[in-house]
Design a protein around this motif. Sequence first.
Motif, PDB file in Angstrom:
ATOM      1  N   SER A  95      -1.867  52.315  53.322  1.00 32.93           N
ATOM      2  CA  SER A  95      -2.898  52.369  53.137  1.00 32.93           C
ATOM      3  C   SER A  95      -3.840  53.103  53.688  1.00 32.93           C
ATOM      4  N   ARG A  96      -4.170  52.130  54.573  1.00 28.88           N
ATOM      5  CA  ARG A  96      -5.563  52.284  55.398  1.00 28.88           C
ATOM      6  C   ARG A  96      -5.944  53.193  55.879  1.00 28.88           C
ATOM      7  N   PRO A 119       2.412  56.138  51.171  1.00 24.68           N
ATOM      8  CA  PRO A 119       2.092  54.911  51.903  1.00 24.68           C
ATOM      9  C   PRO A 119       3.536  53.322  51.835  1.00 24.68           C
ATOM     10  N   SER A 123      -0.033  49.712  48.673  1.00 22.99           N
ATOM     11  CA  SER A 123       0.231  51.029  47.503  1.00 22.99           C
ATOM     12  C   SER A 123      -0.726  50.945  46.496  1.00 22.99           C
ATOM     13  N   LEU A 126      -4.487  51.699  47.753  1.00 25.43           N
ATOM     14  CA  LEU A 126      -4.793  53.459  47.909  1.00 25.43           C
ATOM     15  C   LEU A 126      -5.398  53.845  46.234  1.00 25.43           C
ATOM     16  N   ARG A 127      -4.567  53.324  45.134  1.00 20.45           N
ATOM     17  CA  ARG A 127      -4.599  53.652  43.782  1.00 20.45           C
ATOM     18  C   ARG A 127      -6.510  53.684  43.465  1.00 20.45           C
TER      19      ARG A 127
END
Length: 229
Positions: A95-96, A119, A123, A126-127
Motif C-alpha cells: 500500500s505504501r 495491495p 489495504s 490505502l483505503r
Amino acid sequence: MRLSPRLAKIVDLLILPTRVIDVGTDHGYLPIYLAENTSSNKIIASDYNKQPCQAALKHIQQAGVEDRVEVRQGSGLSVLDKDEVDQVVIAGMGSRTIIGILEDDYDLAQRLERLVLQPMAGSSSLRKWLVENNFKIVDETLVKEDDKLYQIIVAQPGKMEIKDDFVLEIGPVLLKNKDSLLEEYFTELKDQWQQIISKIADNSPDNQKIEILKRRIKRLEEIELKMER
Ligand SMILES: C[S@@+](CC[C@H](N)C(=O)[O-])C[C@H]1O[C@@H](n2cnc3c(N)ncnc32)[C@H](O)[C@@H]1O
C-alpha cells in the motif's frame, strides 16, 4: 494468455474497452490479455525496473501483440502524458508504494476515470489515504489464489463520506456487497489480531493495546452477526 484468478478479477473490474496502463506490470500478462481479448486502443505496460520491462517485452513479442502494447520504463504514473489513459491498474505492491505512486502524480491521478488497486498488504491504510485525498471507493472484491486472500479496491476521483472508520478499514463495499469470501477474510483478521494480542501479552503486557484489539474483534463479530440476520 490465461490469467491467474487474481489478475482475471482485476480485468473484470476494468470497464472495457479502455485506454489503460498496468503500472508495475512485471511479466506483462495483464496487458497481453487485454490486447488479445479486448478492443482497447491504448495499452501501456510499465515498470520501474529494467528486467521486468525486458521480460514484459519478450512475452508481448511472443504473444505477437507488440503493435498493441507499449512498454515504458519508469516510476508509477510519471511515464504518462496528461489524459493519455482513462484507467490504471496498480497491482502486486504494498500500500505504501501504491500511495507513493498516487502522491507523486496526484494531479494526473485525479484526472483518471478508474483506478484498480490490488495491495499486497496495508489495504486499510490505502483505503484511508484514498478517502482523505479525494478518491471514492466504488467497488471492492476479495479473490483467493494459492490459498491466499487478496483484496482489490476500485477507486475514482470524488468525495466519499465515511461515517464509521472501522467500516472503512475493513472495506465498505466488501461489507455492503456481502462478498462471498467475507467469512474467510473475517477469520483471517481475527486470527491476526489474536496473534498480536498473544505476542503483546507474552512480551510486555500492555493492557491498553490488548483492550483495543479485543474491542476490534468484538466489533467484527457484531458485524458478522448483523450480516447473518
Ligand atoms: C510483485 S510485482 C507485481 C506484478 C504484477 N503487477 C502482478 O500483480 O502480478 C511488482 C512490480 O512492481 C514494480 N514496481 C515497484 N515499484 C514501482 C513503481 N514505483 N513504479 C512502477 N513499477 C514499480 C516492480 O519492479 C515489480 O516488477
